[in-house]
Enzyme design. Structure first.
Site, PDB file in Angstrom:
ATOM      1  N   GLU A 148       1.000  -1.490   0.249  1.00  0.00           N
ATOM      2  CA  GLU A 148      -0.160   0.282   0.143  1.00  0.00           C
ATOM      3  C   GLU A 148       0.749   1.453   0.253  1.00  0.00           C
ATOM      4  OE1 GLU A 148      -3.065   1.645   3.256  1.00  0.00           O
ATOM      5  OE2 GLU A 148      -4.318   0.078   2.685  1.00  0.00           O
ATOM      6  N   ASP A 149       1.907   1.215   0.524  1.00  0.00           N
ATOM      7  CA  ASP A 149       3.284   2.107   0.380  1.00  0.00           C
ATOM      8  C   ASP A 149       3.935   2.440  -0.019  1.00  0.00           C
ATOM      9  OD1 ASP A 149       2.123   2.829   3.229  1.00  0.00           O
ATOM     10  OD2 ASP A 149       3.557   2.267   4.503  1.00  0.00           O
TER      11      ASP A 149
END
Length: 178
Positions: free
Chosen positions: A63-64
């Site tokens: 997600e990052d």
């Protein structure tokens, strides 16, 4: 060292390397790895499998934008990668308003494997515990309130996967609301 422990230690090391130099958005500049550690510890306490604990260490990496699901599958196996994928927001959802993002997460997690639900519930506990101490420097009061309320939808979708984590979530929610 058993294969089970090896995958957890390898995930911990990889997560620490990926998130090196990143901090929680607090005044103390707490290393971000503390959030990963707390999440993994909660999953372990809830009886999570070694793959779940490894995925808890890695839950924010995709997600990052620090790695991909395929990279994780090659390094840690398909089960770990699939768990991380199940708790990761799609890139197009990352920029959405918190309330909308949480509603999307809750809908996705309702159909997710039990292990993914334990990881996401543990993550919500960690974030709410931090919020109870201090609102992130970049967050408005409204954003913090939206996060807390939105987390309730996520917790409701995940609670059945772990009575222990559901109980800890309730306590973290009560603390964050004060």
């Amino acid at each position: 060292m058993s294969m089970d422990k090896q995958v957890i230690v390898a995930a911990l090391r990889y997560a620490a390397a990926l998130h090196d130099g990143t901090y929680r958005p607090d005044r103390a500049r707490t290393p971000f790895v503390s959030h990963l550690s707390e999440t993994a510890e909660l999953v372990a306490q809830a009886g999570g499998s070694p793959a779940e604990v490894a995925a808890a260490w890695l839950h924010d990496a995709v997600e990052d934008g620090l790695t991909t699901v395929e990279d994780l599958a090659q390094r840690f196996g398909r089960e770990v990668a699939d768990l991380v994928a199940a708790v990761s927001d799609a890139p197009e959802d990352v920029g959405r308003a918190i309330a909308e993002r949480k509603a999307i997460q809750a809908e996705r997690l309702a159909a997710a494997p039990e292990g993914a639900k334990r990881i996401k519930l543990a993550e919500q506990i960690s974030i709410l515990k931090a919020l109870a101490v201090e609102r992130p420097l970049s967050w408005s009061v409204e954003r913090a309130e939206d996060y807390v309320e939105g987390s309730r939808l996520v917790a409701a979708a995940c609670a059945a996967a772990s009575p222990l984590l559901a109980e800890r979530y309730a306590a973290a929610l009560a603390a964050a609301r004060h």
